[in-house]
Design an enzyme around this catalytic site. Structure first.
Site: not given
Lengths: 491, 93
Positions: A75, A150, A174
């Site tokens: 990420k 996310s 997330s």
């Protein structure tokens, strides 16, 4: 096994081929690169990937290490020296990390190769990845839907077989929420289990790095690599790290699993309810004892979270001041203008909204009413879990109230978007661990399969037990074997 | 509970907003705060506030020097720099 088939494998399967010298680490990377080039223009999971740099690392890869030669996607908020780290934000547009996060140093020490930066909601604020200021990511199962967020880029990359595994972060769900919506395994570690050094902070008392993978076994392997104490993170726990694969394969006799009655509420999609009810029956068939439990303060978790997380974010994001790194506005009149315009130009709408809310709940006159009260209710939520875990080893629930929603469906109404995190948020407030594993499918109006996730929560530092339960469930079902790639055009 | 004034809070946060953003956030965050009012139902008398899920106290380490960024590394992302220093906007009038 042709090179084209490689990307569909799990980490354990690739590891086996690497150790038997049937493929080389370079071939594994090249197979991934080919598939990324073939499908990612439709998915949008990656913000960047540098094959040449990864091939350099692959040359020295020791395939006998636990993750030797395995590429892992990251990420885009975890610093790796020399790589970009945009956090999905314009404010970090040209940034190159000058140092490497502890979790990545550990991954490398276990032989893994960091490869690719995945899309995310800006500064991890969001539940659909639509808050990325860089690009949209689509759900590989249905391209008209969100992958969740996310960590949506990481989830979509694993789901579309363009990553063997990925790291994400979980502040209020997330990792687990996008894992559920994208049909992969997502693990949230106990607070303090994985070092946050080198992770760009959103809400420091809640953030944790964790893996997104195709299988529970792969998840445990990644956790073996990244968990552990770090002197550079003062909230890191100084507790021994067990081998998280040690309980895999054990049955569930003697395990007690609680069903929080507050989690099977109205508003849960009927397909989700059906799938989760069936998986609970399956857990029972595997030997677990099922008990109803109560988490009485569940209904307050979203409110507590959006006060505390935004408060912490408003302080953490103060570092983006246009001086040491990141965007800086031109033609500024004075110091106030320098800050206010730099931040206006650099941040997207959701980040601005949360900075405003967080600043407000910390401001003079409102601190007691919002921030302090929320911290007290947080304590009550923590006690709810402590009490439940006196009676049971784990809790089972849906990961999300609904399957993946449509792109654009919730962007106009932040509160509706926040409520997508209803079942995941409390675990972060309480600092406990949890996982989302695929447990079935809903069907879209156009007949597409939409994955559903089963959430299992465990007490702090009881990761090995959660892996045991999740693995037993997974191995007794076929959900994880259904791959999203069938939805993509052949290449 | 009090009333959120987005324009004022934006000043505190050193964040310039357009009039449209100010108006939109006023409505959206108003909804969020209204939702959060349910926290008033909870009896929190005598409850200690939790700063973390897992309580950690007094973390010490050895007071030992170690290598950190070189000036070149620290400045490697600076939007403006000169003579090994960050250039800031004038602070004192």
């Amino acid at each position: 096994m042709t090179k084209r088939e490689l990307p569909a494998l799990s980490i354990v399967e690739v590891q086996d081929l690497l150790r038997r010298r049937e493929v080389s680490p370079a071939e594994v990377l090249e197979s991934l690169e080919e598939r990324i080039n073939a499908v990612d223009d439709k998915i949008g999971a990656y913000l960047a990937h540098d094959l040449a740099a990864a091939l350099n690392e692959a040359e020295k890869a020791d395939v006998n290490l636990p993750l030797g030669g395995i590429p892992i996607a990251l990420k885009d908020l975890i610093n790796v020296e020399g790589q970009p780290c945009t956090c999905g934000s314009k404010i970090l547009g040209g940034y190159r990390a000058p140092y490497t996060a502890t979790a990545i140093e550990k991954l490398r020490a276990h032989g893994a190769i960091p490869f690719g930066r995945t899309n995310m909601d800006e500064f991890a604020m969001g539940s659909s990845t639509e808050n990325s200021s860089v690009q949209l990511t689509r759900n590989p199962w249905d391209l008209s839907r969100v992958p969740g967020g996310s960590s949506g880029g990481s989830a979509a990359a694993v789901a579309a077989d363009i990553a063997f595994g990925a790291l994400g972060t979980d502040t209020g769900g997330s990792i687990r929420q996008p894992a559920a919506l994208s049909g992969v395994v997502g693990f949230k570690t106990s607070y303090g289990r994985v070092s946050r050094f080198g992770l760009v902070a959103f809400a420091s008392s809640l953030d944790q790095i964790g893996p997104l993978t195709k299988t529970v076994h792969d998840s445990a392997l990644l956790m073996n690599a990244i968990a552990g104490h770090d002197l550079r993170d003062s909230t890191s726990l100084d507790a021994p790290v067990p081998d998280y694969t040690k309980n895999l394969g054990r049955d569930l006799k003697g395990i007690r699993i609680g069903l929080p009655k507050e989690y099977m509420i109205e508003g849960v999609d009927p397909a989700v309810k059906t799938a989760v009810t069936a998986s609970v029956k399956q857990l029972q068939a595997l030997g677990a004892e099922i008990v109803e439990v109560s988490l009485p303060h569940t209904d307050y978790a979203v409110s507590v979270y959006y006060i505390l997380a935004t408060a912490e974010a408003s302080a953490n994001l103060a570092r983006f001041d246009g001086v040491r790194y990141g965007h800086r506005a031109d033609n500024i009149a004075n110091l106030f203008d320098h800050y206010a315009r730099t931040r206006e130009e650099g941040f997207g709408a959701e980040v601005k909204r949360r900075i405003i809310l967080g600043t407000y709940v910390l401001s003079s006159g409102y601190y007691d009413a919002y921030y302090l009260r929320a911290q007290k209710v947080r304590e009550l939520i923590r006690r709810d879990f402590a009490k439940a875990f006196e009676k049971v080893d784990a809790l089972a629930s849906p990961t999300t109230p609904t399957p993946a929603f449509k792109l654009g469906e919730k962007t106009a109404d932040p509160l509706q978007m926040y409520l997508a995190d209803t079942f995941t948020i409390a675990a972060n407030l309480a600092g406990i661990c949890g996982i989302s594993v695929p447990c079935g499918f809903a069907s879209s109006e156009s007949g597409k399969k939409l994955p559903i996730g089963l959430q299992l929560l465990g007490k702090a530092l009881d990761e090995a037990r959660i892996f045991q339960i999740a693995h037993a469930y997974e191995q007794s079902t076929d959900w994880h074997k259904v791959r999203a790639q069938t939805q993509l055009p052949m290449h | 509970m009090g009333k959120l004034d987005v324009g004022y809070v934006a000043q505190l946060a050193r964040l310039h907003l357009t009039p449209e953003e100010t108006e939109l956030f006023q409505k959206q965050l108003g909804d969020v705060l209204l939702y959060a009012e349910k926290l008033n139902e909870v009896n929190v008398k005598g409850v200690e506030p939790a700063a973390h899920g897992v309580p950690i106290f007094n973390v010490f380490r050895e007071d030992k020097a170690s290598d950190w960024f070189t000036p070149a590394q620290a400045l490697s992302n600076a939007p403006r720099q000169a003579n090994n220093l960050f250039i800031v906007t004038k602070v004192v009038e």
